[in-house]
Design a protein around this motif. Structure first.
Motif, mmCIF file in Angstrom:
data_model
loop_
_atom_site.group_PDB
_atom_site.id
_atom_site.type_symbol
_atom_site.label_atom_id
_atom_site.label_comp_id
_atom_site.label_asym_id
_atom_site.label_seq_id
_atom_site.Cartn_x
_atom_site.Cartn_y
_atom_site.Cartn_z
ATOM 1 N N MET A 65 72.294 48.840 14.523
ATOM 2 C CA MET A 65 71.903 47.472 14.175
ATOM 3 C C MET A 65 70.938 47.464 12.997
ATOM 4 O O MET A 65 71.035 46.611 12.100
ATOM 5 C CB MET A 65 71.298 46.777 15.402
ATOM 6 C CG MET A 65 72.313 46.453 16.476
ATOM 7 S SD MET A 65 71.640 45.382 17.776
ATOM 8 C CE MET A 65 70.838 46.596 18.816
ATOM 9 N N GLU A 66 70.002 48.410 12.989
ATOM 10 C CA GLU A 66 69.058 48.469 11.872
ATOM 11 C C GLU A 66 69.803 48.723 10.557
ATOM 12 O O GLU A 66 69.518 48.072 9.544
ATOM 13 C CB GLU A 66 68.026 49.564 12.102
ATOM 14 C CG GLU A 66 67.007 49.650 10.972
ATOM 15 C CD GLU A 66 66.021 50.792 11.164
ATOM 16 O OE1 GLU A 66 64.818 50.555 10.981
ATOM 17 O OE2 GLU A 66 66.475 51.918 11.473
ATOM 18 N N THR A 67 70.742 49.643 10.568
ATOM 19 C CA THR A 67 71.512 49.938 9.356
ATOM 20 C C THR A 67 72.241 48.697 8.860
ATOM 21 O O THR A 67 72.243 48.396 7.658
ATOM 22 C CB THR A 67 72.522 51.071 9.636
ATOM 23 O OG1 THR A 67 71.817 52.260 10.003
ATOM 24 C CG2 THR A 67 73.385 51.346 8.410
ATOM 25 N N PHE A 68 72.859 47.968 9.778
ATOM 26 C CA PHE A 68 73.581 46.750 9.401
ATOM 27 C C PHE A 68 72.635 45.738 8.755
ATOM 28 O O PHE A 68 72.947 45.172 7.696
ATOM 29 C CB PHE A 68 74.238 46.133 10.637
ATOM 30 C CG PHE A 68 75.010 44.879 10.359
ATOM 31 C CD1 PHE A 68 76.387 44.923 10.145
ATOM 32 C CD2 PHE A 68 74.374 43.641 10.311
ATOM 33 C CE1 PHE A 68 77.097 43.761 9.888
ATOM 34 C CE2 PHE A 68 75.078 42.481 10.051
ATOM 35 C CZ PHE A 68 76.445 42.543 9.834
ATOM 36 N N LEU A 69 71.487 45.512 9.365
ATOM 37 C CA LEU A 69 70.554 44.506 8.854
ATOM 38 C C LEU A 69 69.972 44.925 7.504
ATOM 39 O O LEU A 69 69.762 44.080 6.619
ATOM 40 C CB LEU A 69 69.446 44.258 9.867
ATOM 41 C CG LEU A 69 69.888 43.591 11.179
ATOM 42 C CD1 LEU A 69 68.724 43.491 12.150
ATOM 43 C CD2 LEU A 69 70.478 42.209 10.924
ATOM 44 N N LEU A 70 69.714 46.214 7.338
ATOM 45 C CA LEU A 70 69.232 46.688 6.036
ATOM 46 C C LEU A 70 70.274 46.434 4.953
ATOM 47 O O LEU A 70 69.936 46.020 3.830
ATOM 48 C CB LEU A 70 68.890 48.185 6.112
ATOM 49 C CG LEU A 70 67.650 48.559 6.940
ATOM 50 C CD1 LEU A 70 67.545 50.070 7.084
ATOM 51 C CD2 LEU A 70 66.383 47.995 6.304
ATOM 52 N N GLU A 71 71.535 46.676 5.279
ATOM 53 C CA GLU A 71 72.613 46.425 4.317
ATOM 54 C C GLU A 71 72.759 44.942 4.006
ATOM 55 O O GLU A 71 73.266 44.572 2.944
ATOM 56 C CB GLU A 71 73.932 46.992 4.852
ATOM 57 C CG GLU A 71 73.959 48.514 4.903
ATOM 58 C CD GLU A 71 75.210 49.060 5.563
ATOM 59 O OE1 GLU A 71 75.990 48.242 6.132
ATOM 60 O OE2 GLU A 71 75.417 50.288 5.532
ATOM 61 N N GLU A 72 72.301 44.101 4.928
ATOM 62 C CA GLU A 72 72.336 42.654 4.709
ATOM 63 C C GLU A 72 71.109 42.163 3.932
ATOM 64 O O GLU A 72 70.957 40.958 3.712
ATOM 65 C CB GLU A 72 72.404 41.929 6.053
ATOM 66 C CG GLU A 72 73.764 42.006 6.726
ATOM 67 C CD GLU A 72 74.826 41.218 5.969
ATOM 68 O OE1 GLU A 72 74.568 40.044 5.630
ATOM 69 O OE2 GLU A 72 75.903 41.797 5.708
#
Length: 221
Positions: free
Chosen positions: A123-130
Motif C-alpha cells: 500500500m505504501e508503494t502504491f501511494l508513493l507512486e500516486e
C-alpha cells in the motif's frame, strides 16, 4: 468463504431426508418450548436484519473532509501487486489524500501466505507512486485481522479526540467502524471503496457471521 453456502445447503438437504419416525420423535410437544423456540427464531431474524441493515446503510459512506487520519485496511496482495479489492481501497485512499493535504494515512496489514511483501508495504508503494508524500504515511504491518488492523493502527494515534476515517470495501465499512469506535477511536467514520457484482450479497452475509463472532469474542465491547 464458499463453505458458508455448502454448510447451509447440507443442513437443508439433511433436514429434507430425516425419517418420518425420527421427525415425530423430535417433535416439540411442550407449548412453552414451542413459544421459546419461536421467540428465539424471531429474535435471531431481527438481529440478522439489523446487522444487514447496518451493512446496507454504510455501503455509500464517504466520510468527512479534513480528517486527522485515515486508516486503510489491508486485503490480499498477489506477489507484490495489490489484489483488485485492495486496488479499489488504495484508489479511494489516494483520492481522499489528494483532496485533504493535511491528513495522515496509516496503511495496515501484515504479510500473509502467497504474499511476497506485507500488505502495508504494498500500500505504501502504491501511494508513493500516486504522489503521496512519504512523511504522511505510517506503516502498520503486524495485523492479520480487522480487529488487529484497528488496534495496532490506533496505537499510532496519540490524540484521543483525533478524527479518523476507515477506508475499506463498502460491505466491510459497518463492521470496521463499529470495531474502531469500540477500540477507542470514538470519532471514526467510514470511507467506502466501491465493490459490486454478484458476490456482494455473499460478502454481506459473511459480514453478519464475522460481526457475530467478534461480538461474542468481546471485540466489539
Amino acid at each position: 468463504m464458499l463453505w458458508i453456502w455448502i454448510v447451509a445447503g447440507a443442513g437443508l438437504a439433511a433436514a429434507a431426508f430425516i425419517p418420518p419416525g425420527l421427525k415425530q420423535r423430535w417433535k416439540i410437544r411442550n407449548r412453552l418450548m414451542k413459544t421459546a423456540v419461536s421467540a428465539g427464531a424471531i429474535l435471531f431474524c431481527l438481529y440478522f436484519f439489523l446487522v444487514e441493515l447496518g451493512v446496507l446503510i454504510c455501503l455509500p459512506s464517504q466520510g468527512k473532509e479534513n480528517l486527522d487520519y485515515i486508516i486503510v485496511l489491508g486485503a490480499a496482495v498477489y506477489g507484490t501487486e495489490p489484489s483488485p479489492v485492495l486496488q479499489k481501497r488504495l484508489e479511494t485512499a489516494a483520492a481522499y489524500l489528494k483532496r485533504n493535504q493535511d491528513t495522515v494515512v496509516i496503511v495496515s496489514g501484515g504479510q500473509g501466505p502467497g504474499e511476497d511483501i506485507s500488505e502495508a508495504g504494498c500500500m505504501e508503494t502504491f501511494l508513493l507512486e500516486e504522489g503521496i508524500c512519504k512523511s504522511r504515511i505510517i506503516r502498520e504491518e503486524k495485523s492479520e485481522t480487522t480487529v488487529e488492523n484497528i488496534r495496532f493502527s490506533g496505537s499510532h494515534i496519540q490524540e484521543q479526540e483525533a478524527s479518523v476515517g476507515i477506508v475499506s470495501s463498502n460491505f466491510h465499512i459497518f463492521r470496521a467502524v463499529v470495531t474502531a469506535r469500540s477500540n477507542g477511536l470514538k470519532h471514526a467514520c467510514g470511507i467506502a471503496a466501491p465493490f459490486g457484482g454478484l458476490l456482494l450479497p455473499h460478502y454481506a452475509v459473511r459480514e453478519f457471521l464475522t460481526f457475530t463472532f467478534d461480538l461474542i469474542s468481546g471485540n466489539l465491547i
